[in-house]
Design a protein around this motif. Structure first.
Motif, mmCIF file in Angstrom:
data_model
loop_
_atom_site.group_PDB
_atom_site.id
_atom_site.type_symbol
_atom_site.label_atom_id
_atom_site.label_comp_id
_atom_site.label_asym_id
_atom_site.label_seq_id
_atom_site.Cartn_x
_atom_site.Cartn_y
_atom_site.Cartn_z
ATOM 1 N N ALA A 73 14.631 12.982 -17.099
ATOM 2 C CA ALA A 73 14.210 14.238 -17.722
ATOM 3 C C ALA A 73 15.310 14.903 -18.528
ATOM 4 C CB ALA A 73 13.702 15.211 -16.640
ATOM 5 N N ASP A 74 16.570 14.565 -18.265
ATOM 6 C CA ASP A 74 17.668 15.173 -19.004
ATOM 7 C C ASP A 74 18.093 14.342 -20.216
ATOM 8 O OD1 ASP A 74 18.683 13.066 -17.619
ATOM 9 O OD2 ASP A 74 20.382 14.140 -16.752
ATOM 10 N N ASP A 75 17.258 13.401 -20.597
ATOM 11 C CA ASP A 75 17.583 12.567 -21.759
ATOM 12 C C ASP A 75 17.654 13.433 -23.019
ATOM 13 O OD1 ASP A 75 17.691 9.673 -22.849
ATOM 14 O OD2 ASP A 75 16.241 10.677 -24.128
ATOM 15 N N ASP A 76 18.742 13.322 -23.751
ATOM 16 C CA ASP A 76 18.970 14.178 -24.926
ATOM 17 C C ASP A 76 17.935 13.938 -26.012
ATOM 18 O OD1 ASP A 76 21.150 15.276 -23.692
ATOM 19 O OD2 ASP A 76 22.594 13.911 -24.613
ATOM 20 N N ALA A 77 17.648 12.682 -26.307
ATOM 21 C CA ALA A 77 16.686 12.376 -27.367
ATOM 22 C C ALA A 77 15.306 12.916 -27.024
ATOM 23 C CB ALA A 77 16.630 10.869 -27.592
ATOM 24 N N LEU A 78 14.935 12.794 -25.781
ATOM 25 C CA LEU A 78 13.626 13.283 -25.355
ATOM 26 C C LEU A 78 13.536 14.797 -25.480
ATOM 27 C CD1 LEU A 78 10.923 12.342 -24.196
ATOM 28 C CD2 LEU A 78 11.881 12.653 -21.916
ATOM 29 N N SER A 119 0.822 -1.219 0.000
ATOM 30 C CA SER A 119 0.000 0.000 0.000
ATOM 31 C C SER A 119 0.853 1.265 0.000
ATOM 32 C CB SER A 119 -0.931 0.003 1.216
ATOM 33 O OG SER A 119 -0.188 0.034 2.427
ATOM 34 N N ARG A 120 2.128 1.133 0.357
ATOM 35 C CA ARG A 120 3.017 2.294 0.402
ATOM 36 C C ARG A 120 4.015 2.337 -0.749
ATOM 37 N NH1 ARG A 120 4.770 3.082 6.755
ATOM 38 N NH2 ARG A 120 2.661 3.001 7.651
ATOM 39 N N VAL A 121 4.132 1.245 -1.456
ATOM 40 C CA VAL A 121 5.127 1.167 -2.525
ATOM 41 C C VAL A 121 4.688 2.015 -3.715
ATOM 42 C CG1 VAL A 121 6.263 -0.351 -4.181
ATOM 43 C CG2 VAL A 121 5.967 -1.077 -1.805
ATOM 44 N N ILE A 122 5.592 2.790 -4.246
ATOM 45 C CA ILE A 122 5.345 3.622 -5.427
ATOM 46 C C ILE A 122 6.153 3.047 -6.586
ATOM 47 C CG2 ILE A 122 5.565 5.932 -6.421
ATOM 48 C CD1 ILE A 122 5.382 7.044 -3.595
ATOM 49 N N GLU A 123 5.476 2.824 -7.687
ATOM 50 C CA GLU A 123 6.149 2.256 -8.847
ATOM 51 C C GLU A 123 7.006 3.324 -9.539
ATOM 52 O OE1 GLU A 123 6.195 -0.819 -9.668
ATOM 53 O OE2 GLU A 123 4.718 -1.465 -8.170
ATOM 54 N N PRO A 124 8.187 2.940 -10.021
ATOM 55 C CA PRO A 124 9.015 3.900 -10.767
ATOM 56 C C PRO A 124 8.376 4.246 -12.108
ATOM 57 C CG PRO A 124 9.968 1.706 -10.881
ATOM 58 C CD PRO A 124 8.821 1.621 -9.914
ATOM 59 N N LYS A 125 8.610 5.456 -12.568
ATOM 60 C CA LYS A 125 8.008 5.914 -13.815
ATOM 61 C C LYS A 125 9.027 6.728 -14.598
ATOM 62 C CE LYS A 125 3.914 8.328 -15.588
ATOM 63 N NZ LYS A 125 2.706 9.109 -15.198
ATOM 64 N N ASN A 126 9.103 6.468 -15.875
ATOM 65 C CA ASN A 126 10.052 7.174 -16.736
ATOM 66 C C ASN A 126 9.625 8.616 -16.955
ATOM 67 O OD1 ASN A 126 11.580 4.844 -17.070
ATOM 68 N ND2 ASN A 126 10.520 4.252 -18.934
ATOM 69 N N ALA A 127 10.601 9.454 -17.221
ATOM 70 C CA ALA A 127 10.299 10.804 -17.692
ATOM 71 C C ALA A 127 9.684 10.697 -19.081
ATOM 72 C CB ALA A 127 11.574 11.643 -17.739
ATOM 73 N N GLU A 128 8.672 11.528 -19.350
ATOM 74 C CA GLU A 128 7.966 11.412 -20.621
ATOM 75 C C GLU A 128 7.420 12.758 -21.067
ATOM 76 O OE1 GLU A 128 4.847 8.666 -19.891
ATOM 77 O OE2 GLU A 128 3.784 9.969 -18.491
ATOM 78 N N LEU A 136 8.725 19.142 -31.725
ATOM 79 C CA LEU A 136 7.256 19.157 -31.684
ATOM 80 C C LEU A 136 6.706 20.552 -31.483
ATOM 81 C CD1 LEU A 136 6.500 15.950 -29.587
ATOM 82 C CD2 LEU A 136 5.879 16.353 -31.969
ATOM 83 N N ASN A 137 7.368 21.329 -30.642
ATOM 84 C CA ASN A 137 6.856 22.665 -30.348
ATOM 85 C C ASN A 137 6.954 23.619 -31.531
ATOM 86 O OD1 ASN A 137 5.983 22.190 -27.734
ATOM 87 N ND2 ASN A 137 8.014 22.549 -26.869
ATOM 88 N N GLN A 138 7.622 23.198 -32.601
ATOM 89 C CA GLN A 138 7.651 24.016 -33.807
ATOM 90 C C GLN A 138 6.300 24.017 -34.522
ATOM 91 O OE1 GLN A 138 10.287 25.885 -34.748
ATOM 92 N NE2 GLN A 138 11.390 25.174 -32.929
ATOM 93 N N VAL A 139 5.494 22.950 -34.347
ATOM 94 C CA VAL A 139 4.226 22.851 -35.075
ATOM 95 C C VAL A 139 3.015 22.779 -34.151
ATOM 96 C CG1 VAL A 139 5.251 21.775 -37.113
ATOM 97 C CG2 VAL A 139 4.503 20.344 -35.208
ATOM 98 N N LEU A 140 3.219 22.458 -32.881
ATOM 99 C CA LEU A 140 2.090 22.343 -31.968
ATOM 100 C C LEU A 140 1.642 23.714 -31.476
ATOM 101 C CD1 LEU A 140 3.128 19.270 -29.790
ATOM 102 C CD2 LEU A 140 1.606 19.334 -31.768
ATOM 103 N N GLY A 141 0.394 23.750 -31.010
ATOM 104 C CA GLY A 141 -0.152 25.008 -30.490
ATOM 105 C C GLY A 141 -1.645 25.146 -30.722
ATOM 106 N N ALA A 142 -2.185 24.406 -31.701
ATOM 107 C CA ALA A 142 -3.619 24.486 -31.981
ATOM 108 C C ALA A 142 -4.404 23.767 -30.893
ATOM 109 C CB ALA A 142 -3.928 23.866 -33.342
ATOM 110 N N ASN A 143 -5.591 24.299 -30.614
ATOM 111 C CA ASN A 143 -6.489 23.685 -29.633
ATOM 112 C C ASN A 143 -7.911 23.867 -30.157
ATOM 113 O OD1 ASN A 143 -7.720 22.697 -27.322
ATOM 114 N ND2 ASN A 143 -6.100 23.530 -26.019
ATOM 115 N N VAL A 144 -8.383 22.852 -30.889
ATOM 116 C CA VAL A 144 -9.654 22.941 -31.618
ATOM 117 C C VAL A 144 -10.647 21.955 -31.014
ATOM 118 C CG1 VAL A 144 -10.775 22.694 -33.857
ATOM 119 C CG2 VAL A 144 -8.451 23.628 -33.715
ATOM 120 N N THR A 145 -11.899 22.410 -30.870
ATOM 121 C CA THR A 145 -12.967 21.545 -30.368
ATOM 122 C C THR A 145 -13.980 21.310 -31.480
ATOM 123 O OG1 THR A 145 -12.710 22.416 -28.139
ATOM 124 C CG2 THR A 145 -14.758 21.257 -28.644
#
Length: 744
Positions: free
Chosen positions: A437-442, A374-383, A449-458
């Motif tokens: 979090a300091d992974d170069d490829a990431l 109940s106290r154990v926290i699973e490790p999680k990759n930076a993403e 991605l931030n060169q083309v992302l930014g739209a938020n359409v519903t």
């Protein structure tokens, strides 16, 4: 001293004084020029001496030797008095020749000829020149002349070459004395005279005699030079060496039964302790032993904090295995510095004898909070994480998940070593994430991605509305070009919209409908619902993504309904149950009217189409319905499926039950006038009309049967109110006569 000008010697090709020549020529006496000539002269002198020794008696030889000793003694005395040696005083000039040799030259032109003859016969003869008022010099000449008269010319063994340089000696003596004075002043040590030391001369005194007289000046001079103070430094050094030796022996004796510094057993400092003392402390330490376990802390859990294992929990006891005794025997106190250094550089790696219950250890470890699920926290990759503006990186989660087997082995190892604490983080026992979090490829991917992302359409589609945010854009609509740059791919946009239409279009699709009687029926036919224009919608969406718009976008449709929810029938609809010959009308979820009806006659192939949802095509007043062989005027006409619609039929007296089987309509829904008025005033074009059959026992059991018009009208007016015939609805579309064709 001036060496004078040197010239070449015509005999031996050696340089000599330009003012003098060999063997007394020009009235001068040059004693020596070079080593080579000196060796030659020595050989001649030895040969001449041998010849004379054979001619003279032994008494004469002794007299000559005695005369030489007396002459030498006189010379030494005269040299001390005047600062110049006796041989040097016998010459009028002293010059330095080749190789630093000292030349004594006596100028006597009168005796040059006879001297030359004597030199040829007996070798060169030295005659000291009388000193001014010097008695010693006259005595010396006299004795030399007497010896020459008796034995011939006396040839001396060049004593002036063996004696110290008179000019240099006096200068060296003065320098030595000055140096002693300076050293005594700088070291603040009393001069030799202040020390009660008897001079060497008095210690070595001998009876006077010819030999003693000759050697005494040299001894006295040597004694004066060698007298020096007793060095305080030597005394201190000797004392220090003694102290060090005594200390070394004392330390060896001490370490023969006491442990060296840096010695440690089971976490106990054994420096200076005996074997028995160490054992007593070890036993006491084991009884109160505790192993503190430090786990990895996190923001949401303090897993591992405060965990410990005590000796009582695992049944730990001390067992003497002879290790401490062996360590004492291996100290080698005779060479204790080397053994001490070894103890510091190479710690003791032997294990103490302890014993504990292995089963208790396993159960104790399993009950630690470290392994509480109940106290154990699973490790999680930076993403990647997407926001309304683009992509960011979420920090990794280290977690608190431990490998049980490795952790157990590490804890047991700590128990065996007697460690008082163990840090599981430092031991590397946790399961860590693989991407940080300091992974170069990431980071490079986020930047691209931030060169083309930014739209938020519903896309507005009721409860099926689609939020096209940066996450969805990146995962659904982007592609990479040849240079590795992201771009909005129009083919992916079009494909997405086609899939969206296939998923959300409702016309002719299967529906599950819950009836007013509480049963469930499946619907599939009809023309009501939504049909998306995929091409037009894809074009508008692509433009919005490329321009990074943040807005609501309404899709383009071929057909529409009243409700865009997944259940597109919504809360406003007409429900017709052919099995029970009953109709309900709901508006915004409220029941407006329910009434028995008469539908198409199945006996004459005029059965009302069912099993689907149709859209109300409009509403009309005072229409005449015409068909093959009939023309029927009505006050209210509500068509929904071609020539099939809802209308009043005032000449009909009974509704519901099984009337439709023998006296049914041509396919329309014959409705009591009071009910159709209410429906007409509340309905609008496009309202879904649900027609179905429900043969379930639950539905059939609720059939109200056939009712007359008066009973129906009274019930409707009592439940839902009445509507005047002259009241015109704002939804009325036409008053013209309509022609209705019954479906087969």
């Amino acid at each position: 001293m001036n060496r004078g000008n040197l010239a070449e010697d015509p005999r031996v090709d050696r340089p000599s004084s330009s003012r003098y020549s060999r063997y007394g020529r020009e009235g001068n006496a040059l004693l020596y020029v070079s080593d080579r000539e000196w060796k030659k002269v020595l050989a001649e002198e030895k040969a001449a001496s041998a010849r004379q020794s054979r001619k003279k008696s032994s008494a004469g030889v002794k007299s000559v030797h005695s005369a030489k000793r007396n002459v030498y003694a006189a010379e030494q005395t005269q040299g001390r008095d005047k600062g110049v040696s006796a041989p040097a005083a016998a010459f009028s000039k002293l010059e330095v020749g080749m190789h630093g040799r000292l030349f004594g030259v006596k100028e006597n032109s009168a005796a040059s000829a006879s001297e030359s003859e004597r030199r040829k016969a007996n070798g060169p003869v030295w005659r000291p020149e009388p000193a001014a008022g010097g008695k010693a010099a006259s005595d010396l000449e006299r004795r030399m002349e007497e010896a020459s008269s008796v034995f011939g010319t006396v040839k001396m063994a060049r004593p002036y070459l063996n004696a110290p340089n008179p000019l240099l000696e006096s200068r060296n003596i003065r320098r030595a004395e000055s140096r002693k004075v300076r050293q005594a002043e700088s070291r603040k040590v009393r001069p030799a005279e202040s020390w009660n030391i008897r001079p060497a001369e008095s210690r070595n005194s001998r009876p006077a005699g010819p030999a003693a007289d000759r050697r005494q000046p040299a001894k006295a001079e040597r004694s004066q030079k060698t007298v020096s103070p007793v060095s305080l430094r030597k005394v201190l050094v000797a004392s220090g060496v003694g102290l060090l030796t005594a200390g070394y022996i004392a330390a060896g004796v001490h370490f023969s039964d006491h442990f060296y510094p840096s010695t440690e057993f089971f976490g106990i400092k054994a420096s200076g302790l005996t074997v028995a003392e160490v054992k007593r402390q070890v036993e006491k330490k084991v009884e109160g032993y505790q192993l503190q376990i430090k786990g990895r802390s996190s923001s949401s859990s303090s897993s591992g904090t405060g965990d410990r294992i005590t000796a009582d929990e695992i049944g730990m006891k001390y067992r003497d295995n002879g290790m401490i005794d062996r360590s004492m025997k291996q100290q080698y106190s005779v060479v204790w510095p080397v053994a001490l250094l070894k103890t510091i550089l190479v710690p003791n790696e032997e294990k103490l004898g302890t014993e504990y219950n292995s089963s208790l250890v396993d159960s104790t470890i399993r009950n630690l909070t470290l392994f509480d699920s109940s106290r154990v926290i699973e490790p999680k990759n930076a993403e990647l994480k997407y926001t309304a503006d683009g992509a960011v990186i979420t920090k990794e989660v280290m977690g608190t998940r431990l490998d049980y087997d490795k952790t157990k082995a590490a804890i047991i190892h700590a128990l065996n070593d007697g460690s008082t604490s163990i840090d599981l983080e430092k031991e590397g026992l946790y399961q860590n994430p693989e991407v940080y979090a300091d992974d170069d490829a990431l980071n490079e991917k986020v930047k691209a991605l931030n060169q083309v992302l930014g739209a938020n359409v519903t896309l507005g589609m009721g409860d099926q509305s689609v939020q096209i945010n940066p996450r969805m854009t990146a995962q659904t609509f982007l592609s990479l070009d040849m240079d590795g740059n992201y771009y909005v791919d129009d083919s992916k946009v079009a494909s997405y919209v086609v899939k969206l239409a296939d998923r959300t279009d409702t016309v002719g699709r299967k529906r599950t409908f819950r009836t007013s009687l509480g049963t469930t029926v499946e619907l599939e036919g009809g023309d009501y619902g939504w049909t998306l224009d995929a091409d037009s919608t894809a074009q508008e969406l692509e433009e919005a993504l490329k321009e990074k718009k943040k807005e609501a976008l309404e899709p383009v449709y071929f057909t529409t309904g009243l409700c865009r929810d997944k259940n597109d029938i919504g809360t406003t609809y007409v429900e017709i149950d052919l099995t029970n010959q009953h109709m309900w009308f709901y508006k915004n979820g409220s029941l407006v009217v329910d009434t028995p009806v008469v539908t198409g006659n199945p006996q004459k192939n005029n059965e009302t189409p069912s099993g689907g949802v149709w859209s109300l095509k409009g509403k009309y007043r005072n229409a005449t319905l015409k068909g093959e062989g009939y023309a029927t005027p009505v006050d209210y006409w509500l068509p929904f499926n071609g020539g099939v619609g809802i209308h009043d039929l005032q000449k009909r007296y009974y509704f519901g039950g099984s009337v439709y089987n023998g006296a049914g309509s041509h396919g329309c829904i014959n409705t009591p006038l009071a009910a159709v008025k209410l429906i007409y005033n509340g309905i609008g074009a496009g309202t879904p009309v649900v027609v179905y059959k429900d043969d379930s026992q639950e539905a059939v059991s609720q059939n109200t049967g056939m009712q007359d018009i008066r009973t129906i009208t009274s019930y409707i007016e009592a439940q839902y109110g009445t509507v005047s015939d002259d009241a015109d609805s704002e939804d009325e579309t036409s008053r013209s006569t309509q022609s209705a064709e019954v479906q087969r």
